[in-house]
Every structure is written in structure tokens, then in C-alpha cells.
Scaffold this motif. Structure first.
Motif, short mmCIF file in Angstrom:
data_model
loop_
_atom_site.label_atom_id
_atom_site.label_comp_id
_atom_site.label_asym_id
_atom_site.label_seq_id
_atom_site.Cartn_x
_atom_site.Cartn_y
_atom_site.Cartn_z
N HIS A 1 11.63 55.57 -6.99
CA HIS A 1 11.56 55.02 -5.64
C HIS A 1 12.61 55.59 -4.70
O HIS A 1 12.39 55.66 -3.49
N HIS B 1 12.30 57.54 1.65
CA HIS B 1 11.15 57.02 0.92
C HIS B 1 10.03 58.05 0.72
O HIS B 1 9.11 57.81 -0.04
N GLU C 1 6.92 54.22 -0.65
CA GLU C 1 7.05 54.50 0.77
C GLU C 1 7.52 53.28 1.55
O GLU C 1 8.25 53.40 2.54
#
Length: 780
Positions: free
Chosen positions: A66, A95, A120
Motif C-alpha cells: 500500500h 498511493h 489508491e
């Protein structure tokens, strides 16, 4: 890339990492949070959270990757400079890289591509698929902005370049878009919570919190303490026939708890012991089925507070971690910047986007992730968790898996949102190990709506409720219509009875009736008022005063809005209810002759239609009233006629429901279900809001009647919120001081200097506060 240097004299010297990637600045120990530790730690936590529904590998991959964008030199340099100089440094968004990595892997199984949105949006919220897909396609054409970050992270974590597709739940069907939508939500929740927890552990190191009791222990404690309370009551006085009936109901609920998972209905008349029976069923079922927690959701904060107090007395230990978490929803502390666009198209790519999406600092401290074995919350909070798109709202969602969810007063679910609510709950039951309990004295016929019409059986916890309704019928209904029927005429009649309850449809009407009763007097201890314009603490005081006066046989007139119709334990000999929906009328009747000490014939509930009163302020009530007017009234059925109630609900839903779950012409939320199929998370969240800002703006009011210590504590909590450094208990400490007023009145009050901003969407009331009625309606 900054490396191999030491910054001069600061408040403390911070050694700069020698070429290693960092995820967060040093915490209290002065130790950097190394990138690979945070990535793998988040991945492992996310895996554990998602394993109950078979999504462990998928969640691990998304959690591990992430923060891949943090590998960029500009991001690393910015964090190091900020940590070592104390100056705020603008860093690039991080992101995109991880989302790009996952989208590449998902080419093998395209249904997985939307899961790139988990990465994201892990700070800014889940985006609409229509917008996310455009951004991903842009990165696929030109990955220059993410290549550097990916290559640098791959040097310390080469596994991020593996091209294998993670294992996914076998039931994942690309054709079932709402099922995909919910799985994205659940996975997002697991990753966001894992990210927050791993980060918090870095900044606040220490031993993990002690684990509370498991379900078998909680069930045993609940039953032991309930039996002790019953024995104490027997010692004080002989149990009544009603006590015996409630015990029979409880024992049947406990026996039914041995059944398998699924949907259960707890259909009991008011006063039959729903709170105890529902809690006992949920705990024993969870203990027998190996479930992780019980979540009780109620429509009103007043019931939340009352139920939580009951369950705490039965479940919280004398020492050690508490078992019961009480989580309210009186105000949204995560309100976005007022300048933020209403469109769902914010990408979160720019610093401005990030500032708009970033919640207030103090809101993070108040965030809950529902890591408790027994939770009492509001229906608003539950639906916000199920259909929100922000990290704070969705973080709790994964905790619903393998739980018992009790929807108390289920009839209060809004008709205009029923299709997505029922669809989402069905997903939880069928795929996430949830047992759902629908609890109400006026059970709606939810199987008449599209999401539940086939393949989802409902079982009754109490097999034959009809005899209970007959036996517990404690009122006689009287119907009053005609041009002479007004609020003033009914108020005058009620006053002749000494003890009477009058329930009206609007706070304006409640204020009017209270003034009629007072006449020329400023106050009268026998004349009481109850509405959401009063603070929570004020309302509790009034309820307690009413109860004490009734028990003492003193004259007591109480006018209230519908908030009294659920969970308020009062016993009046006579009642009046302005015409509403039959479920509200029956609930109001539950406050009349509640304990059955008076003859039914003498306990009259008058349903009246005032020519000068307001109708319930909910659009769907038009259909409800249309369906009710054909069935209930003088010469027709009473509101507690179960067969007529079933017919009423079916007719009411037919008047609104579309032909399919996504029919745009439907009025039960079918258009929202279509948004879910399109994976439009922001617009779904906006449309699923259960709080109509026109009628539910929370405001803090510090009453002059409070003692000096309470006033000082409330003001201190307000200042903590304003300063941005509250404790986790700050919000809770203000619950007693919160009232509700319409949005339009708030705007007027701000302009008049009667309301001032505290933080976010929360305001403090500085205008007049009536000692009996609270914040008066702006117009009379």
C-alpha cells in the motif's frame, strides 16, 4: 537522496537513516519506522483480519504494497527533512505506485482490478471505478511517475515484483457486481485498519492491550448476573405474571440460539423483555457458533445509552478490559473541508485534494475500530460503516465478519434506503459469517422487497408471538378526528387526567403543547417536555423525573416527540398520539399501562388528527400513511393487529418498490443499488446518509442549570477539540451536552451570534436555552 548526515542542535538530535527507506518519522523512542517493517507488518495484520471470509492472501498483498510510493526520493527526502527540522514539507502523493503494481498483477484476473482502489484510496477514501480505471489506464500507458518508487522498494523487498495473482475467495463472481463491491469494501477495511494499527504501534510502543473475555465467558457472565438480579428482585417483592412471561420469553430465546447461522426475527410486544432476550440469544449463539462479537444497533442515541447501561451491568468485569463499547453517532467528527467539491471525482493526487480529504487531527484520536466483544451503537453508525467510503467510516467494517448483529427497532430503517441496506446485510449473512437478528414489536415485512424475496429464510426466535400480543394488550384505542380536534383541545383534555402522555410529530408542536399546559406560569414541576432540542443529559433528567413522579402517584403531564417511542421505560395511565404510522402509534401505546397494573378498558390510547399539527417529516411516510389509512382507524383495525400490520407493510412497500433491485423508478433505494453495481463508492456514501441535515445537526449546549464542575468539564472538552489535542474520551464527555436543530436554524443562529464553530461540523450553542424546552424552534 539525503543520507549520512546529522542535523545540528534541535530539541533532540535525530540520526538520519543511512540509505534505508523509512515509512514514518521517529516516535517516542527516537527510532525510525523502517519501510519494510511497516509494509510487512500491515500485510500480516490485514491477512489476519480478512481470513474469516477467505480474503487473507488478497488483503496481505494490498497491505504489503500500500505504501510503495513512499520509495520515491522526493517523498523520502521530504519526510527526513520534516522530521529533522520540524518544518512542514510538501511531499508527493504515494498511493499510485502500489495501485499500479496491483493493477498489473490483476491483468490475469480482471475482476480483481478494482481492488487497486484499496491502495489508491487508503488515505483519501474509495474512489468511483469509472475514475479509478481512467487513472490506472494512464499509469499503464506511462508509468514514469511510479517507476522510481517501485524500483527503490524492490531493492529491499524484491517480492513486490512477483507476478502471481493472490488467491481470492472462491465465491467471487465477476457477474455479481454488488458482491464484488462489498468484497472491495471489506478488504479496504482490513487494510486501512491494519495500516492505522501498525502505524500507531510505532508511535505509541508498548505491550498490546489485554484481550477481553471471549464469547463463552461473556455468555456465562451474562446469565449468572441476570440470575442474580432476578433472585434479588424476588427477595424484594413477589414476581408478577408479567415477570413470569418475560422469563418464559427469555428461555425460549436461549433455546433458539442453538440454531444455525442466518436471519432471525425477534417479534415481541412492548414490555415483553426484548433487550434481555435479544442480548441472551446473541451471546449464546455467538458462544455456540464460535463468533467473535455481538453488535447491537439501535435507531436513537437515547436507546443506545439505556441499552448500553443494561449490558454493561451484565457484562463488564469489575477489573480488567471492558467488554461493552458504546459508540454514538450524534455528530460527524470527520467532516470534510467546507470548500471541498461535492463531486465524486476528486482524485486525491494533489496536495490540495489531500488537504480536503484529510480529517481533522482530533478526529483521528476519536476514531473507533470496534475491537470489542460487545458493541452498542446506532443504526446510523452501522450503515455508515457498511456503505461509507472514507477510511474512518470503513475502518470498522471488517469487524462485522463472524459476528451477531442485532438490529433493534428494525421498523425504523428508512424506506428510501431499504434496497441497498437489505442487499448489504444479505451479503454479510451469506458470505461473511454474520447472524442477523431483526428485533421489533412491529416487524416489517422485509421479505416483500427485492433483495430478500428469495433464498433467505427468516426464523422466529419466539415461535408464536401472536398469543403474547393478545396477552400483553394493555390499552384500548380511541380515534379522534374532525375540525374541532386541535393540539390545544387535546392538550386541554390530557390535562384533566392528571397523569398523561402526549406524543406529537414535530418539536414545534411539542413546544406549543408545553406552553399551553403552562399557561401564564413560567414553570410547573408536573408539566414536562421532551425533544431532541434538549441535550442528552437534559432528556435523561426529564425521563427520570417523569418516572419518579409516576411511581409516587404525582400529577405528571409529558409532551414528547417520537424519541420516546422506543426504549423509554415509562408507565402512564393515559396517552395521546398525533396520527402517524401504525408502528409509531403502537410504540407510543407501549408507554401506557406498561406494567399491566391497570385494567385494559381504563387504559386508553387516543390517536388524534390535529388540524393544526404537523405530519411526520419523512417523505416515505406519504406512502406509509396512504397504506395505513385504508387499514387502521375508527371502525378499522388497531395498530397492534398483526395480520393487518403485515398487510400494511406489504402494501406500503408495493407502493414504492421498483420491479428489480436496480429499477431507477423505485423509491426504496434501487438507484443506490445501481450505483453499487457501478462501484461508485463516493456517490453511494453520499446517497446512503441516514442523517438528513435538514433535521439532525448536532450542536453542543452547556446549560446554565449544570453545576460548576460539569460546566467547567464541558468547556474544557470544547477547548480540547478547538486546540486539536483532545483525548479519546473528549467526544464521549460531550454526549450529555448535545442537542439537535435543523440546518436552516443553525445558519440563522450563526449569523445572529447564537452559535460558534468548535471544529469541523460541530458548533456550540451560545443563544438562549429554555430550562424546560431546550433550544426553542426559530418560528412558532
Amino acid at each position: 537522496m539525503v543520507a549520512n548526515k546529522e542535523v545540528g542542535e534541535l530539541q533532540r538530535q535525530i540520526p538520519v537513516p543511512d540509505g534505508r527507506l523509512v515509512a514514518h518519522s521517529p516516535g517516542r523512542r527516537g527510532v525510525w519506522h523502517w519501510y519494510e517493517d511497516h509494509a510487512r507488518g500491515t500485510g500480516e495484520l490485514a491477512r489476519r483480519f480478512a481470513e474469516p471470509w477467505g480474503g487473507g492472501e488478497l488483503a496481505y498483498r494490498l497491505g504489503r504494497d500500500h505504501d510503495t510510493g513512499k520509495g520515491a526520493c522526493a517523498w523520502q527526502d521530504g519526510l527526513i527533512e520534516e522530521a529533522t527540522t520540524g518544518r512542514k514539507v510538501r511531499r508527493p502523493a504515494h498511493h499510485g505506485a502500489g495501485a499500479f503494481l496491483f493493477a498489473q498483477v490483476a491483468r490475469q484476473y480482471p475482476v480483481l482490478t478494482p481492488f487497486a482502489g484499496v491502495i489508491e484510496g487508503h488515505h483519501t477514501g474509495l474512489s468511483a471505478w469509472s475514475e479509478l480505471s481512467v487513472r490506472l489506464k494512464g499509469l499503464m500507458r506511462d508509468s514514469g511517475e511510479v517507476d522510481e518508487a517501485i524500483s527503490r522498494v524492490a531493492e529491499v523487498m524484491p517480492e513486490i515484483l512477483e507476478g502471481t495473482c493472490p488467491a481470492v475467495p472462491g465465491r467471487l463472481d465477476p457477474r455479481n457486481r454488488t458482491s464484488v463491491e462489498m468484497l472491495v469494501r471489506m478488504t479496504y477495511s482490513a487494510v486501512v485498519d491494519a495500516d492505522r494499527l501498525d502505524t500507531a504501534a510505532h508511535f505509541r510502543p508498548g505491550p498490546p492491550p489485554r484481550q477481553g473475555a471471549g464469547m463463552p465467558e461473556l455468555w456465562a457472565r451474562y446469565e449468572t448476573r441476570r440470575q442474580e438480579a432476578l433472585a434479588e428482585r424476588r427477595r424484594r417483592k413477589e414476581l408478577s405474571w408479567l415477570d413470569a412471561l418475560r422469563e418464559d420469553v427469555y428461555q425460549e430465546a436461549i433455546e433458539t440460539a442453538a440454531g444455525g447461522p442466518g436471519v432471525y426475527r425477534l417479534h415481541l410486544p412492548t414490555g415483553a423483555g426484548k433487550t434481555f432476550a435479544g442480548g441472551g440469544f446473541a451471546l449464546r449463539h455467538a458462544a455456540l457458533r464460535g463468533l467473535r462479537r455481538v453488535i447491537v444497533a439501535v435507531p436513537f442515541i437515547s436507546i443506545t445509552e439505556q441499552n448500553a447501561a443494561v449490558y454493561r451491568s451484565l457484562l463488564d468485569p469489575e477489573h480488567g478490559p471492558r467488554a461493552v463499547l458504546e459508540h454514538h453517532s450524534a455528530v460527524n467528527f470527520e467532516a470534510p473541508d467546507r470548500r471541498a467539491p461535492r463531486s465524486s471525482g476528486a482524485s486525491g493526487d494533489t496536495p490540495q485534494d489531500q488537504r480536503r480529504a484529510r480529517p481533522n487531527r482530533w478526529a483521528k484520536l476519536a476514531a473507533e475500530n470496534w475491537d470489542a466483544p460487545f458493541i452498542v451503537t446506532t443504526t446510523v453508525r452501522l450503515i455508515e460503516s457498511l456503505f461509507g467510503n472514507s477510511p474512518s467510516a470503513t475502518r470498522r467494517l471488517h469487524r462485522l465478519a463472524n459476528s451477531v448483529i442485532v438490529l433493534d427497532e428494525v421498523q425504523a430503517l428508512p424506506d428510501n434506503l431499504l434496497t441497498p441496506i437489505l442487499s448489504g446485510l444479505r451479503e454479510l449473512v451469506e458470505h461473511y459469517g454474520v447472524t442477523l437478528v431483526l428485533s421489533s414489536a412491529t416487524q416489517p415485512e422485509l421479505a416483500a422487497l427485492n433483495p430478500w424475496q428469495t433464498g433467505l429464510p427468516q426464523r422466529d426466535i419466539v415461535a408464536h408471538p401472536e398469543p403474547l400480543f393478545q396477552r400483553l394488550r394493555r390499552v384500548r384505542y380511541d380515534w379522534r378526528t374532525g375540525p374541532e380536534v386541535t393540539l390545544k383541545s387535546i392538550a386541554a383534555e390530557a390535562a384533566t387526567h392528571g397523569q398523561a402522555l402526549m406524543v406529537v410529530n414535530a418539536t414545534k408542536d411539542a413546544s406549543h403543547v408545553h406552553k399551553v399546559w403552562l399557561g401564564d406560569r413560567d414553570e410547573d414541576p408536573s408539566t414536562l417536555h421532551l425533544s431532541t432540542r434538549m441535550t442528552g443529559g437534559h432528556r435523561r433528567e426529564i425521563i427520570q423525573t417523569a418516572k419518579q413522579r409516576l411511581d409516587a402517584g404525582l400529577d405528571t403531564l409529558l409532551v414528547a416527540t417520537s424519541l420516546i417511542e422506543a426504549g423509554v421505560d415509562l408507565d402512564f395511565p393515559r396517552g395521546y398520539r398525533a396520527r402517524s404510522l401504525p408502528e409509531s402509534e403502537q410504540q407510543a401505546a407501549g408507554r401506557i399501562n406498561r406494567e399491566g397494573h391497570r385494567p385494559t378498558e381504563d387504559s386508553i390510547m387516543t390517536i388524534f388528527e390535529p388540524t393544526d399539527g404537523l405530519q411526520p417529516q419523512v417523505i416515505y411516510n406519504r406512502c406509509g400513511i396512504a397504506a395505513a389509512s385504508r387499514r387502521f382507524g375508527k371502525g378499522l383495525a388497531d395498530p397492534d393487529d398483526l395480520d393487518t400490520l403485515r398487510s400494511y407493510y406489504q402494501h406500503r412497500y408495493r407502493l414504492q418498490a421498483g420491479r428489480s433491485s436496480t429499477d431507477p423508478n423505485g423509491a426504496t433505494g434501487e438507484a443506490i443499488e445501481a450505483l453499487r453495481e457501478r462501484l461508485d463508492y463516493p456517490e453511494t456514501a453520499r446517497r446512503m446518509s441516514m442523517i438528513d441535515n435538514e433535521h439532525s445537526v448536532a450542536i453542543v449546549a452547556i446549560r446554565s442549570q449544570l453545576n460548576q464542575n460539569d460546566r467547567r468539564a464541558a468547556q474544557k472538552a470544547i477547548e480540547q477539540l478547538r486546540s486539536g489535542v483532545p483525548t479519546p474520551e473528549t467526544y464521549r464527555s460531550l454526549q450529555d451536552h448535545m442537542a439537535s436543530i435543523p440546518q436552516r436554524e443553525l445558519e440563522t443562529a450563526i449569523n445572529a451570534g447564537h452559535a460558534v464553530e468548535i471544529a469541523g461540523a460541530l458548533y456550540q450553542w451560545t443563544g438562549p436555552y429554555h430550562p424546560q424546552r431546550g433550544i426553542e424552534p426559530a418560528t412558532q
